[in-house]
Scaffold this motif. Sequence first.
Motif, mmCIF file in Angstrom:
data_model
loop_
_atom_site.group_PDB
_atom_site.id
_atom_site.type_symbol
_atom_site.label_atom_id
_atom_site.label_comp_id
_atom_site.label_asym_id
_atom_site.label_seq_id
_atom_site.Cartn_x
_atom_site.Cartn_y
_atom_site.Cartn_z
ATOM 1 N N LYS A 167 0.855 -1.196 0.000
ATOM 2 C CA LYS A 167 0.000 0.000 0.000
ATOM 3 C C LYS A 167 0.886 1.239 0.000
ATOM 4 C CE LYS A 167 -3.657 2.453 2.466
ATOM 5 N NZ LYS A 167 -4.590 2.479 3.613
ATOM 6 N N LEU A 182 -11.002 -9.987 3.209
ATOM 7 C CA LEU A 182 -11.402 -8.820 2.424
ATOM 8 C C LEU A 182 -10.493 -7.653 2.789
ATOM 9 C CD1 LEU A 182 -13.508 -7.718 0.417
ATOM 10 C CD2 LEU A 182 -14.869 -7.014 2.395
ATOM 11 N N GLU A 184 -9.079 -3.560 2.044
ATOM 12 C CA GLU A 184 -9.550 -2.266 1.554
ATOM 13 C C GLU A 184 -9.067 -2.067 0.113
ATOM 14 O OE1 GLU A 184 -7.414 1.303 2.808
ATOM 15 O OE2 GLU A 184 -6.485 0.068 4.370
ATOM 16 N N GLN A 185 -9.778 -1.254 -0.650
ATOM 17 C CA GLN A 185 -9.532 -1.123 -2.078
ATOM 18 C C GLN A 185 -8.151 -0.586 -2.423
ATOM 19 O OE1 GLN A 185 -12.751 1.153 -3.756
ATOM 20 N NE2 GLN A 185 -14.178 -0.567 -3.688
ATOM 21 N N SER A 186 -7.570 0.225 -1.547
ATOM 22 C CA SER A 186 -6.271 0.831 -1.850
ATOM 23 C C SER A 186 -5.102 -0.129 -1.649
ATOM 24 C CB SER A 186 -6.053 2.080 -0.992
ATOM 25 O OG SER A 186 -6.065 1.733 0.389
ATOM 26 N N LYS A 188 -2.916 -3.380 -2.496
ATOM 27 C CA LYS A 188 -2.632 -4.320 -3.575
ATOM 28 C C LYS A 188 -2.173 -5.645 -2.974
ATOM 29 C CE LYS A 188 0.216 -5.335 -7.577
ATOM 30 N NZ LYS A 188 1.320 -4.939 -8.472
#
Length: 212
Positions: A167, A182, A184-186, A188
């Motif tokens: 990140k 799961l 967070e979207q930011s 990788k």
Amino acid sequence: MEEQLISKKELLEETSISYGQLYRWKRKNLIPEEWFIRKSTFTGQETFFPRDDILKRISKIQKMKENLSLDEMRDMLSPKMTDVSMTEEELLQKGLISKAALHVYASGESEACAEFTSRDLLSLYVIEGLLQSGSISLDEGKMAADVLKRYDASEMKAHTELVILRKLGVTTCFIADAEHILFEQSVKVVERVALRAASEELKTKFMQEDHQ
């Protein structure tokens, strides 16, 4: 995401195995007890299995049984590594591990290791795979090696993974036992290495050499 299940009847039809084979493999611990899931249906109690896991496992058993006994397959599929030790020279000679992986693994050690234990071999094999993938740097490999060295492989579960995240240019890694994680979207996800699968692959290589 909900886990996809397959009923026992569907499983036997799709894989062309018998009821007796399925439960013989269960008794031999070739198929984990926790994969036999009892659920209530309109016809009563039925047995289901995690679809992807059981189909992959039966395919592997069917391939291995041509060359291995049930006991050999049980040892192969066990999360416990085979009790074996090897020197650096032996690892390089067999082509199992590269000098780069050995260097990364030895980083931070005060002295060279004369022999590598089963636990070391699994960690080295994982590091080798990560370096070969080209997705991590040498420093990230050293970070992963540090985590693997501190992990007790006897606690390995079916879904135990080494997870490497990045990140904003900062990398971290950890070992998790959860099937679904799961992020967070930011973040990788650089690599997710299934340790049990890596253990099975490594033991397969050892057994192939023994049978040559």
